[in-house]
Scaffold this motif. Structure first.
Motif, PDB file in Angstrom:
ATOM      1  N   ALA A  79       0.833  -1.209   0.000  1.00 35.22           N
ATOM      2  CA  ALA A  79       0.000   0.000   0.000  1.00 35.22           C
ATOM      3  C   ALA A  79       0.865   1.255   0.000  1.00 35.22           C
ATOM      4  O   ALA A  79       0.556   2.227  -0.704  1.00 35.22           O
ATOM      5  CB  ALA A  79      -0.928  -0.006   1.215  1.00 35.22           C
ATOM      6  N   LEU A  80       1.938   1.247   0.761  1.00 28.10           N
ATOM      7  CA  LEU A  80       2.824   2.409   0.777  1.00 28.10           C
ATOM      8  C   LEU A  80       3.544   2.585  -0.553  1.00 28.10           C
ATOM      9  O   LEU A  80       3.699   3.696  -1.053  1.00 28.10           O
ATOM     10  CB  LEU A  80       3.836   2.288   1.911  1.00 28.10           C
ATOM     11  CG  LEU A  80       3.259   2.438   3.318  1.00 28.10           C
ATOM     12  CD1 LEU A  80       4.338   2.154   4.350  1.00 28.10           C
ATOM     13  CD2 LEU A  80       2.685   3.818   3.513  1.00 28.10           C
ATOM     14  N   HIS A  81       3.979   1.477  -1.132  1.00 24.44           N
ATOM     15  CA  HIS A  81       4.700   1.551  -2.398  1.00 24.44           C
ATOM     16  C   HIS A  81       3.801   2.075  -3.516  1.00 24.44           C
ATOM     17  O   HIS A  81       4.176   2.997  -4.239  1.00 24.44           O
ATOM     18  CB  HIS A  81       5.256   0.179  -2.764  1.00 24.44           C
ATOM     19  CG  HIS A  81       5.927   0.149  -4.095  1.00 24.44           C
ATOM     20  ND1 HIS A  81       7.164   0.722  -4.308  1.00 24.44           N
ATOM     21  CD2 HIS A  81       5.537  -0.365  -5.287  1.00 24.44           C
ATOM     22  CE1 HIS A  81       7.500   0.560  -5.576  1.00 24.44           C
ATOM     23  NE2 HIS A  81       6.527  -0.099  -6.189  1.00 24.44           N
ATOM     24  N   TYR A  82       2.637   1.472  -3.666  1.00 24.45           N
ATOM     25  CA  TYR A  82       1.751   1.861  -4.762  1.00 24.45           C
ATOM     26  C   TYR A  82       0.925   3.098  -4.429  1.00 24.45           C
ATOM     27  O   TYR A  82       0.487   3.813  -5.326  1.00 24.45           O
ATOM     28  CB  TYR A  82       0.843   0.695  -5.153  1.00 24.45           C
ATOM     29  CG  TYR A  82       1.624  -0.454  -5.746  1.00 24.45           C
ATOM     30  CD1 TYR A  82       2.251  -0.321  -6.976  1.00 24.45           C
ATOM     31  CD2 TYR A  82       1.770  -1.650  -5.063  1.00 24.45           C
ATOM     32  CE1 TYR A  82       2.995  -1.354  -7.516  1.00 24.45           C
ATOM     33  CE2 TYR A  82       2.504  -2.691  -5.594  1.00 24.45           C
ATOM     34  CZ  TYR A  82       3.111  -2.535  -6.823  1.00 24.45           C
ATOM     35  OH  TYR A  82       3.845  -3.565  -7.344  1.00 24.45           O
ATOM     36  N   GLY A  83       0.709   3.352  -3.138  1.00 21.61           N
ATOM     37  CA  GLY A  83      -0.062   4.520  -2.741  1.00 21.61           C
ATOM     38  C   GLY A  83       0.674   5.822  -2.963  1.00 21.61           C
ATOM     39  O   GLY A  83       0.046   6.879  -3.077  1.00 21.61           O
TER      40      GLY A  83
ATOM     41  N   VAL B  85      -0.569   7.656  -5.923  1.00 22.89           N
ATOM     42  CA  VAL B  85      -1.891   8.267  -5.824  1.00 22.89           C
ATOM     43  C   VAL B  85      -1.895   9.432  -4.848  1.00 22.89           C
ATOM     44  O   VAL B  85      -2.471  10.485  -5.126  1.00 22.89           O
ATOM     45  CB  VAL B  85      -2.934   7.210  -5.381  1.00 22.89           C
ATOM     46  CG1 VAL B  85      -4.302   7.832  -5.186  1.00 22.89           C
ATOM     47  CG2 VAL B  85      -2.998   6.074  -6.379  1.00 22.89           C
ATOM     48  N   ALA B  86      -1.273   9.243  -3.706  1.00 28.97           N
ATOM     49  CA  ALA B  86      -1.328  10.232  -2.629  1.00 28.97           C
ATOM     50  C   ALA B  86      -0.253  11.292  -2.824  1.00 28.97           C
ATOM     51  O   ALA B  86       0.823  11.220  -2.243  1.00 28.97           O
ATOM     52  CB  ALA B  86      -1.167   9.541  -1.281  1.00 28.97           C
TER      53      ALA B  86
ATOM     54  N   ARG C  79      -2.493  15.808   1.475  1.00 30.52           N
ATOM     55  CA  ARG C  79      -2.863  16.799   2.496  1.00 30.52           C
ATOM     56  C   ARG C  79      -4.195  16.446   3.124  1.00 30.52           C
ATOM     57  O   ARG C  79      -4.363  16.511   4.342  1.00 30.52           O
ATOM     58  CB  ARG C  79      -2.918  18.188   1.879  1.00 30.52           C
ATOM     59  CG  ARG C  79      -3.249  19.258   2.893  1.00 30.52           C
ATOM     60  CD  ARG C  79      -2.557  20.555   2.531  1.00 30.52           C
ATOM     61  NE  ARG C  79      -2.892  21.610   3.431  1.00 30.52           N
ATOM     62  CZ  ARG C  79      -2.230  21.859   4.554  1.00 30.52           C
ATOM     63  NH1 ARG C  79      -1.197  21.133   4.883  1.00 30.52           N
ATOM     64  NH2 ARG C  79      -2.587  22.847   5.331  1.00 30.52           N
ATOM     65  N   PHE C  80      -5.172  16.049   2.322  1.00 26.09           N
ATOM     66  CA  PHE C  80      -6.482  15.649   2.842  1.00 26.09           C
ATOM     67  C   PHE C  80      -6.353  14.446   3.771  1.00 26.09           C
ATOM     68  O   PHE C  80      -6.946  14.420   4.850  1.00 26.09           O
ATOM     69  CB  PHE C  80      -7.448  15.327   1.697  1.00 26.09           C
ATOM     70  CG  PHE C  80      -8.745  14.743   2.170  1.00 26.09           C
ATOM     71  CD1 PHE C  80      -9.716  15.561   2.721  1.00 26.09           C
ATOM     72  CD2 PHE C  80      -8.978  13.384   2.100  1.00 26.09           C
ATOM     73  CE1 PHE C  80     -10.913  15.029   3.189  1.00 26.09           C
ATOM     74  CE2 PHE C  80     -10.164  12.837   2.552  1.00 26.09           C
ATOM     75  CZ  PHE C  80     -11.140  13.659   3.100  1.00 26.09           C
ATOM     76  N   ILE C  81      -5.580  13.454   3.361  1.00 21.51           N
ATOM     77  CA  ILE C  81      -5.385  12.257   4.188  1.00 21.51           C
ATOM     78  C   ILE C  81      -4.728  12.633   5.513  1.00 21.51           C
ATOM     79  O   ILE C  81      -5.140  12.157   6.581  1.00 21.51           O
ATOM     80  CB  ILE C  81      -4.554  11.203   3.431  1.00 21.51           C
ATOM     81  CG1 ILE C  81      -5.357  10.641   2.268  1.00 21.51           C
ATOM     82  CG2 ILE C  81      -4.115  10.088   4.357  1.00 21.51           C
ATOM     83  CD1 ILE C  81      -4.560   9.770   1.322  1.00 21.51           C
ATOM     84  N   SER C  82      -3.738  13.508   5.480  1.00 18.13           N
ATOM     85  CA  SER C  82      -3.048  13.926   6.701  1.00 18.13           C
ATOM     86  C   SER C  82      -3.987  14.682   7.639  1.00 18.13           C
ATOM     87  O   SER C  82      -4.001  14.432   8.849  1.00 18.13           O
ATOM     88  CB  SER C  82      -1.851  14.806   6.362  1.00 18.13           C
ATOM     89  OG  SER C  82      -0.892  14.079   5.670  1.00 18.13           O
TER      90      SER C  82
END
Length: 85
Positions: free
Chosen positions: A46-50, A53-54, A60-63
């Motif tokens: 998820a971190l690699h492929y995310g 996207v992020a 910023r929205f996720i944070s």
């Protein structure tokens, strides 16, 4: 580190109840290790492929959403602690 942490939790949980057959106890430990490995691999993927996207506004929205969620949990548990006292 994850496996060591959960093995500690599982050890405490298993010690607090009556012993069962060895095969069942090994199944508990095996499922714990399998779950930890699935978690670690999923998180890494998820971190690699995310990262693709992020970016920018999405990151910023996720944070901000994660920060507000943590603040909400903190307020919730602080109120529960004050009411319990």
């Amino acid at each position: 580190m994850t496996i060591a942490f959960w093995l500690g939790i599982l050890s405490a949980a298993l010690a607090a109840r009556p012993r069962e057959r060895l095969a069942l106890e090994l199944a508990y430990v095996g499922s714990l290790v399998a779950g930890c490995l699935i978690w670690v691999v999923s998180l890494a993927a998820a971190l690699h492929y995310g990262r693709r996207v992020a970016r920018g506004p999405v990151l910023r929205f996720i944070s901000v959403a994660a920060g507000l969620t943590l603040i909400g949990f903190g307020v919730h548990f602080a109120l529960k602690a004050v009411l319990a006292i």
